[in-house]
Motif scaffolding. Sequence first.
Motif, PDB file in Angstrom:
ATOM      1  N   GLY A  98      17.830 -46.677  25.042  1.00 24.70           N
ATOM      2  CA  GLY A  98      16.844 -47.109  24.059  1.00 24.70           C
ATOM      3  C   GLY A  98      15.688 -46.154  23.851  1.00 24.70           C
ATOM      4  N   ALA A  99      15.051 -45.737  24.904  1.00 24.37           N
ATOM      5  CA  ALA A  99      13.872 -44.887  24.786  1.00 24.37           C
ATOM      6  C   ALA A  99      14.217 -43.477  24.308  1.00 24.37           C
ATOM      7  N   PHE A 100      15.450 -43.109  24.413  1.00 21.71           N
ATOM      8  CA  PHE A 100      15.872 -41.756  24.064  1.00 21.71           C
ATOM      9  C   PHE A 100      16.425 -41.669  22.644  1.00 21.71           C
ATOM     10  N   ALA A 101      16.571 -42.823  21.972  1.00 25.78           N
ATOM     11  CA  ALA A 101      17.218 -42.858  20.657  1.00 25.78           C
ATOM     12  C   ALA A 101      16.476 -42.026  19.619  1.00 25.78           C
ATOM     13  N   LEU A 102      15.154 -42.084  19.615  1.00 24.42           N
ATOM     14  CA  LEU A 102      14.378 -41.332  18.624  1.00 24.42           C
ATOM     15  C   LEU A 102      14.589 -39.828  18.795  1.00 24.42           C
ATOM     16  N   GLU A 103      14.568 -39.381  20.025  1.00 29.58           N
ATOM     17  CA  GLU A 103      14.785 -37.953  20.276  1.00 29.58           C
ATOM     18  C   GLU A 103      16.211 -37.541  19.893  1.00 29.58           C
ATOM     19  N   MET A 104      17.180 -38.404  20.194  1.00 28.72           N
ATOM     20  CA  MET A 104      18.560 -38.102  19.833  1.00 28.72           C
ATOM     21  C   MET A 104      18.732 -38.080  18.318  1.00 28.72           C
ATOM     22  N   GLN A 105      18.011 -38.927  17.623  1.00 21.64           N
ATOM     23  CA  GLN A 105      18.068 -38.938  16.159  1.00 21.64           C
ATOM     24  C   GLN A 105      17.561 -37.607  15.610  1.00 21.64           C
ATOM     25  N   GLN A 106      16.510 -37.099  16.205  1.00 16.05           N
ATOM     26  CA  GLN A 106      15.961 -35.814  15.768  1.00 16.05           C
ATOM     27  C   GLN A 106      16.935 -34.666  16.068  1.00 16.05           C
ATOM     28  N   LEU A 107      17.664 -34.793  17.167  1.00 14.77           N
ATOM     29  CA  LEU A 107      18.595 -33.736  17.569  1.00 14.77           C
ATOM     30  C   LEU A 107      20.003 -33.946  16.996  1.00 14.77           C
ATOM     31  N   GLY A 108      20.187 -34.987  16.191  1.00 21.14           N
ATOM     32  CA  GLY A 108      21.499 -35.316  15.630  1.00 21.14           C
ATOM     33  C   GLY A 108      22.198 -34.153  14.954  1.00 21.14           C
TER      34      GLY A 108
END
Length: 165
Positions: free
Chosen positions: A73-83
């Motif tokens: 959950g907490a990492f989703a925003l960063e993963m979205q940016q690195l998609g």
Amino acid sequence: MSAKPLAELIDDCIAPALAAQGFAGRAIVSLWPEIVGERLAARSRPLRIDWPKRRPGPGEAAQPATMVVRVEGAFALEMQQLGPLVVERVNTHLGWRAVGKLVLKQGPVAPPSAPARPAPALEVAAAARIDDQVSPIADPGLREALARLGRAVAQRQRQAGSGRE
């Protein structure tokens, strides 16, 4: 019937399960840390690849697939940016533009398995005793295999004995 490496047998066993999730092989799943890097792999896992339902007509370009990735959950925003970077790395690994976008599913991600710590060395006397026991065997391959088995058994017995103290 000759002996086969376990890796060859595992591919045949898990291929149907991976195919049901859209994976052509185990490469993306098993090499995920190498594809996306240790930091991203620690917080994400590939779940499936959704391929387009419609096949391209003559002269049409094939539509890329959508990769579904489970992310903490907490990492989703960063993963979205690195998609876009993840898509590029996956496609580079596959060698063609297979994946067009990522869909993130938030949820718990199992921690990567810890590397096995090396077992303490077997005593010289025990290793020599095992070598003496297998020395009458004429076939060198069989002799070496039985010696490895004997060392592994002796090692386990030693570890089990030290765990009870």
